[in-house]
Write an enzyme that holds these catalytic residues in place. Structure first.
Site, PDB file in Angstrom:
ATOM      1  CG  ASP A 281      -2.165   0.899   0.977  1.00 13.28           C
ATOM      2  OD1 ASP A 281      -2.111   1.756   0.067  1.00 13.28           O
ATOM      3  OD2 ASP A 281      -3.165   0.757   1.702  1.00 13.28           O
TER       4      ASP A 281
HETATM    5  C1  BGC Z   1      -5.052   3.153   0.000  1.00 15.45           C
HETATM    6  C2  BGC Z   1      -5.102   2.136  -1.113  1.00 15.45           C
HETATM    7  C3  BGC Z   1      -4.947   2.824  -2.444  1.00 15.45           C
HETATM    8  C4  BGC Z   1      -3.632   3.575  -2.449  1.00 15.45           C
HETATM    9  C5  BGC Z   1      -3.336   4.288  -3.756  1.00 15.45           C
HETATM   10  C6  BGC Z   1      -3.856   4.075  -0.122  1.00 15.45           C
HETATM   11  O1  BGC Z   1      -4.019   5.169   0.715  1.00 15.45           O
HETATM   12  O2  BGC Z   1      -5.053   2.510   1.243  1.00 15.45           O
HETATM   13  O3  BGC Z   1      -6.305   1.420  -1.053  1.00 15.45           O
HETATM   14  O4  BGC Z   1      -5.021   1.911  -3.495  1.00 15.45           O
HETATM   15  O5  BGC Z   1      -3.670   4.546  -1.417  1.00 15.45           O
HETATM   16  O6  BGC Z   1      -4.082   5.424  -3.890  1.00 15.45           O
END
Ligand code: BGC
Length: 750
Positions: A281
């Site tokens: 993530d």
């Molecule tokens: C989130 C993810 C997301 C990623 C990219 C993170 O803050 O937890 O679910 O895909 O950002 O934007």
């Protein structure tokens, strides 16, 4: 040897390009470009041609947008305002990875130049359809938009279990039951990937609250995890075959998810045999050597992490042998084989936004929304609304303008723009977004002979007066929830409970339409005539709501999560770490184990406001004739669904299983379900086969699912607390199943 061959290839390509022969054409002759070869072989062939720096590039991802505070620019080839970008190896025909959020449509990073796209209703809405075909269709639609926007990776597939209704991201996920959530999200992933766009499965694992998400430590036993959150992820993985898995922010039993060997290597890649790659993530990586050696294959979203762990430090770690060369090769190989396997190399993406048929896509979203809205209460047949009424009051919820969406990285910016701009917060995790599909307008279109009057609800007395003077009253109540924050409690914010109560006191025929991120309390419930849970209903939300209110579509959604009567009923009446635990490290003890949602309520003998699985229709159904058979240890239930009312409709028949004289984590589990369409006066037969793992207890020591010999109740019901449920009993012999639910032996030793 390898260097020689590389040089030859480079020279050959340089020569071909110089003589104006298309580079792609030259590459087409390379053995790894042969689409008839297995993905693994193609990956091995191209990996051999790659330099160490090219491998390292493949395992390091960037944010696809400028980052103001960190003063970084997006890589030049990244798509505008996108979530992510990873350099490919164009000289070898390996395209870049263009990554977009998320599970509800092509999202945009906030900024001046956002993409506009079609939004599905919330994940909870799709789960509430209990219909894998609808989930697949939604996935196929958003995957097509991702492709048309030039993305080949969609950061979708959110299936974190709803352990707490206050989790700000519940709206992105599939609810509280591993089977339902796993099947629905798995189908959505399959739909996305039908476009040769890779989908993720996320967030791996146990990222079930937003408060303190980057610091908290989940305490959970292996057995409980495998039987709950991991089972949802596993089923979604089996059904959806996602190309990538995104590891989560939080720690699990002391170790960050993105450097957790047990999660990434033992469970995901080992037990489940996952062949894709693990990406982090955005900001979830905390190390180089531990993360790489634990099984993380790609760092995402720089500059979100504190350091470029999988950049220069990884190169050094491999050079020093702290991370074996074989591990780096495995990281790159996993990414490459997935790109081949999912058609990302053979069907390269190129932006063609004009190819998007927004009207058609809005219709897909509409169907999903209407199949998932849940009619929670309908006293004295207040709904459907009578088109002949003269005066209709529509109150609150910005229903004159549009419908609410959830906030954070999954936010899709709609075609037509924000219908209610300027509501706080206007920046991360905002903006608060209303899609321009006005329920008021959609209601007006359906009742041309009526006077339809709107009151925004800011003046309670005026709203009550309007309600008193109207023949029908629809009051809208909204709850904005978002990534990176949980909600404080189960109340509707901004005094809306008071508004609903005032309107209901003025007119007992009041119909409440909820647009919420998840379960809310309803102190006014006894005083209103009807309640429709419309979740976040997506691009076509206003139309979807009005179509249900007027009976054009018979509601058929059933709750994918328990609606508690109050937070006191929850395993954690107070949310750990709430409200501001950002830098604090703390434990969240999942003492409830796998007894999540209705299982917890059953275990504790609690009566919720509305049980899991509940949902009404404009017609009536009976479930009868339950028979259960056992073949080679596998239980199959068959039964009849009869429509005893006057309209065609769909019933969600649920089959629960429960051991007699013994107990799992809770008295019963959902074993299977079927959504059955039945014409009025007719009956239909349905059959449900139960995954043996749902009748078993997982043993971490042997990695087996063991079914104990004995009697099991098979229960046919229309909710987890259905007073009209019927049951039969089957006898099972002891049996053991592997992690995939395949029998290890049909007969156990006595
Ligand atoms: C989130 C993810 C997301 C990623 C990219 C993170 O803050 O937890 O679910 O895909 O950002 O934007």
């Amino acid at each position: 040897m390898q260097v020689d061959r590389l040089a030859t290839i480079r020279n050959r390509i340089a020569l071909l390009c110089a003589t104006a022969v298309c580079c792609g054409g030259a590459l087409a002759a390379e053995p790894w470009m042969n689409a008839r070869l297995p993905a693994d072989e193609r990956a091995a062939l191209v990996l051999r041609e790659m330099t160490q720096d090219e491998k390292l590039k493949l395992v390091f991802g960037y944010l696809g947008a400028d980052h103001e505070q960190k003063k970084t620019k997006r890589p030049e080839p990244a798509r505008n305002q996108s979530a992510g970008f990873v350099y490919g190896v164009p000289r070898l025909g390996i395209p870049h990875l263009w990554e977009t959020d998320a599970g509800l449509g092509v999202a945009s990073q906030a900024g001046p130049d956002v993409h506009h796209a079609t939004a599905l209703p919330s994940g909870l809405n799709t789960a509430a359809t209990w219909d894998v075909d609808t989930a697949y269709a939604g996935g196929a639609m958003i995957g097509a938009e991702a492709r048309a926007r030039g993305f080949n990776v969609m950061l979708a597939g959110g299936v974190n279990l709803m352990r707490d209704p206050r989790n700000g991201r519940n709206f992105e996920y599939g609810g509280e039951d591993p089977l339902l959530a796993g099947r629905i999200v798995g189908a959505q992933i399959r739909g996305i990937q039908s476009n040769h766009v890779i989908s993720t499965l996320k967030h791996f694992a146990l990222n079930d609250q937003e408060t303190g998400r980057t610091t908290l430590n989940v305490l959970v036993s292996e057995q409980a995890a495998v039987t709950s959150d991991l089972l949802a992820l596993q089923i979604a993985n089996e059904e959806g075959n996602p190309g990538a898995v995104m590891c989560a922010y939080n720690r699990v039993n002391g170790v960050y998810a993105c450097e957790n060997r047990w999660l990434l290597t033992d469970v995901l890649k080992g037990d489940w045999g996952f062949k894709g790659w693990v990406m982090s993530d955005w900001g979830a990586v905390h190390s180089t050597v531990p993360a790489a050696n634990a099984g993380l294959d790609q760092q995402s979203g720089m500059p979100f992490d504190h350091a470029d762990y999988f950049g220069a430090p990884l190169k050094e770690a491999v050079a020093n042998g702290w991370v074996p060369q074989a591990r780096l090769d495995d990281m790159a190989r996993r990414i490459l084989r997935t790109m081949f396997d999912h058609g990302v190399v053979d069907h390269p993406v190129a932006p063609a936004p004009d190819a998007i048929d927004s009207r058609k896509h809005a219709a897909v979203s509409l169907q999903d929304a209407q199949a998932g809205m849940v009619l929670l209460k309908n006293a004295a047949q207040a709904l459907p609304l009578d088109r002949a009424v003269k005066r209709i009051a529509v109150i609150g919820g910005h229903a004159d303008k549009g419908v609410l969406a959830g906030g954070g990285s999954s936010l899709v910016y709609p075609v037509g723009g924000n219908a209610v701009p300027g509501l706080a917060p206007t920046s991360w995790p905002g903006p608060v977004m209303y899609y321009p599909s006005s329920p008021l307008e959609a209601i007006r279109r359906r009742a041309p002979g009526a006077t339809v009057t709107y009151a925004d609800g800011s003046d309670r007395a005026a709203a009550a007066a309007l309600a008193r003077a109207s023949d029908a009253v629809v009051v809208f109540a909204t709850q904005w929830t978002a990534e990176a924050m949980d909600v404080p409690d189960l109340s509707l914010p901004g005094g809306q409970d008071g508004l609903v109560a005032a309107v209901a006191a003025a007119n007992p025929k009041t119909v409440v339409v909820l647009e919420t991120g998840g379960p809310v309390a309803m102190p006014w419930l006894p005083d209103v005539a009807a309640v429709l849970e419309a979740w976040y209903p997506g691009t076509s939300g206003g139309e979807a709501i009005a179509g249900i209110l007027f009976g054009e579509v018979n509601p058929s959604g059933h709750l994918p999560a328990t609606f508690p009567a109050s937070a006191a009923q929850l395993p954690r009446p107070v949310l750990d770490g709430y409200p501001d635990a950002n830098e604090r490290r703390f434990d969240v003890d999942y003492h409830e184990g796998a007894a999540v949602g209705y299982k917890w309520f059953d275990l504790k003998g609690l009566t919720p406001l509305f049980p899991f699985g509940h949902g009404l229709s404009y017609t009536d159904f009976t479930l009868s004739g339950l028979k259960a058979t056992v073949t080679d240890g596998v239980v199959t239930a068959s039964f009849t669904v009869a429509n005893t009312g006057k309209r065609a409709g769909k019933e969600v028949a649920q089959v629960y299983v429960a051991p007699v004289g013994a107990r799992w984590e809770a008295p019963k589990r959902l074993g299977g379900f079927a959504k059955v369409e039945v014409q009025p006066g007719a009956a239909a037969q349905a059959t449900v086969t139960i995954d043996p793992r749902l009748l078993a207890v997982y043993d971490p020591a042997t990695k087996r699912w063991n079914v104990a010999a004995g009697d099991y109740r098979v229960i046919l019901a229309a909710s987890a607390a259905d007073a009209k449920a019927s049951a039969t009993t089957v006898r099972l012999e002891a049996a053991a199943y592997d992690v995939h639910g395949k029998p290890l032996r049909t007969r156990a030793a006595p």
